[in-house]
Write a protein that holds these residues in place. Structure first.
Motif, PDB file in Angstrom:
ATOM      1  N   UNK A 102      36.830  33.520  41.696  1.00 17.94           N
ATOM      2  CA  UNK A 102      37.271  32.936  40.421  1.00 17.94           C
ATOM      3  C   UNK A 102      37.435  34.025  39.364  1.00 17.94           C
ATOM      4  N   UNK A 103      36.481  34.935  39.309  1.00 12.34           N
ATOM      5  CA  UNK A 103      36.534  36.010  38.323  1.00 12.34           C
ATOM      6  C   UNK A 103      37.681  36.965  38.641  1.00 12.34           C
ATOM      7  N   UNK A 104      37.882  37.268  39.917  1.00 16.14           N
ATOM      8  CA  UNK A 104      38.996  38.137  40.313  1.00 16.14           C
ATOM      9  C   UNK A 104      40.331  37.506  39.897  1.00 16.14           C
ATOM     10  N   UNK A 105      40.508  36.213  40.160  1.00 16.35           N
ATOM     11  CA  UNK A 105      41.738  35.513  39.759  1.00 16.35           C
ATOM     12  C   UNK A 105      41.888  35.527  38.244  1.00 16.35           C
ATOM     13  N   UNK A 106      40.797  35.345  37.525  1.00 17.70           N
ATOM     14  CA  UNK A 106      40.775  35.366  36.064  1.00 17.70           C
ATOM     15  C   UNK A 106      41.288  36.706  35.549  1.00 17.70           C
ATOM     16  N   UNK A 107      40.805  37.802  36.145  1.00 18.76           N
ATOM     17  CA  UNK A 107      41.241  39.127  35.717  1.00 18.76           C
ATOM     18  C   UNK A 107      42.606  39.512  36.276  1.00 18.76           C
ATOM     19  N   UNK A 108      43.017  38.911  37.380  1.00 15.23           N
ATOM     20  CA  UNK A 108      44.383  39.144  37.875  1.00 15.23           C
ATOM     21  C   UNK A 108      45.392  38.657  36.848  1.00 15.23           C
TER      22      UNK A 108
ATOM     23  N   UNK B 230      45.100  38.742  33.816  1.00 16.97           N
ATOM     24  CA  UNK B 230      45.060  39.684  32.697  1.00 16.97           C
ATOM     25  C   UNK B 230      45.426  41.100  33.125  1.00 16.97           C
ATOM     26  N   UNK B 231      45.825  41.254  34.396  1.00 19.23           N
ATOM     27  CA  UNK B 231      46.222  42.567  34.905  1.00 19.23           C
ATOM     28  C   UNK B 231      45.076  43.557  35.009  1.00 19.23           C
ATOM     29  N   UNK B 232      43.844  43.037  35.208  1.00 16.96           N
ATOM     30  CA  UNK B 232      42.666  43.905  35.204  1.00 16.96           C
ATOM     31  C   UNK B 232      41.799  43.763  36.452  1.00 16.96           C
ATOM     32  N   UNK B 233      42.245  43.039  37.449  1.00 15.88           N
ATOM     33  CA  UNK B 233      41.416  42.789  38.634  1.00 15.88           C
ATOM     34  C   UNK B 233      41.025  44.079  39.342  1.00 15.88           C
ATOM     35  N   UNK B 234      41.880  45.097  39.244  1.00 12.61           N
ATOM     36  CA  UNK B 234      41.583  46.367  39.915  1.00 12.61           C
ATOM     37  C   UNK B 234      40.382  47.084  39.295  1.00 12.61           C
ATOM     38  N   UNK B 235      39.916  46.622  38.140  1.00 14.64           N
ATOM     39  CA  UNK B 235      38.758  47.249  37.482  1.00 14.64           C
ATOM     40  C   UNK B 235      37.428  46.676  37.959  1.00 14.64           C
ATOM     41  N   UNK B 236      37.462  45.578  38.705  1.00 14.63           N
ATOM     42  CA  UNK B 236      36.233  44.998  39.244  1.00 14.63           C
ATOM     43  C   UNK B 236      35.702  45.907  40.345  1.00 14.63           C
ATOM     44  N   UNK B 237      34.421  46.180  40.271  1.00 17.31           N
ATOM     45  CA  UNK B 237      33.779  47.013  41.299  1.00 17.31           C
ATOM     46  C   UNK B 237      32.825  46.145  42.107  1.00 17.31           C
ATOM     47  N   UNK B 238      32.936  46.252  43.436  1.00 16.07           N
ATOM     48  CA  UNK B 238      32.005  45.547  44.317  1.00 16.07           C
ATOM     49  C   UNK B 238      31.168  46.578  45.045  1.00 16.07           C
ATOM     50  N   UNK B 239      29.901  46.245  45.243  1.00 16.99           N
ATOM     51  CA  UNK B 239      28.943  47.190  45.803  1.00 16.99           C
ATOM     52  C   UNK B 239      28.406  46.710  47.141  1.00 16.99           C
ATOM     53  N   UNK B 240      27.931  47.665  47.949  1.00 11.95           N
ATOM     54  CA  UNK B 240      27.272  47.348  49.214  1.00 11.95           C
ATOM     55  C   UNK B 240      25.809  47.003  48.989  1.00 11.95           C
TER      56      UNK B 240
END
Length: 157
Positions: A5-11, A13-23
């Motif tokens: 949901x958050x990724x779609x929200x930022x997509x 806004x053209x900002x989804x590539x700024x989300x960082x996911x961690x191991x």
């Protein structure tokens, strides 16, 4: 999952590539600071409360603690945090991934002034292993249902 949901929200806004996911987990301030590689104070923790039976989120610096007197003066009620189940049901994000993005319309967001001392901060992005780096201006602009900046925390000055 709420990270989608958050990724779609930022997509949008053209900002989804700024989300960082961690191991590794970023579910607490300490864990998030290690995962991101910054001091804990720069982690923008999202705290969920109930005011008049409505959920709110206060986003504060990682080293700030809610000051009960300031909270009561601001919201005219005692600070009552949501349970894990209430956060999931009312906010749509699980504890550890609660963030001010992609929220239901009735969830109001307040940003604490403890964040303003940093150029950028790192709120979660909907999961217990994610974050996004934002300026305070971006955090304000992109937080769902943003109401206002508040001063309800202590311990950070």
């Amino acid at each position: 999952m709420s990270i989608q949901k958050v990724r779609a929200y930022f997509e949008e806004r053209g900002m989804a590539d700024r989300i960082r996911e961690f191991d590794v987990s970023s579910a607490t301030v300490e864990l998030a600071a290690v995962a991101v590689g910054v001091e804990g104070a720069r982690i923008a923790k999202s705290l969920s409360f109930k005011v008049e039976d409505r959920p709110i989120i206060i986003v504060a610096a990682g080293d700030a603690k809610v000051d009960n007197g300031k909270y009561k003066a601001q919201f005219h009620t005692k600070a009552k945090m949501l349970t894990h189940e209430e956060a999931h049901d009312l906010i749509g994000h699980d504890v550890g991934g609660v963030c001010p993005f992609a929220l239901p319309e009735d969830v109001k967001v307040y940003l604490d002034v403890s964040l303003k001392r940093f150029e950028t901060v790192f709120p979660a992005a909907g999961s217990s292993s994610s974050a996004i780096e934002l300026t305070c201006e971006e955090l304000e602009r992109h937080s769902s249902n943003f109401v206002e900046w508040v001063d309800v925390c202590k311990g950070w000055q």
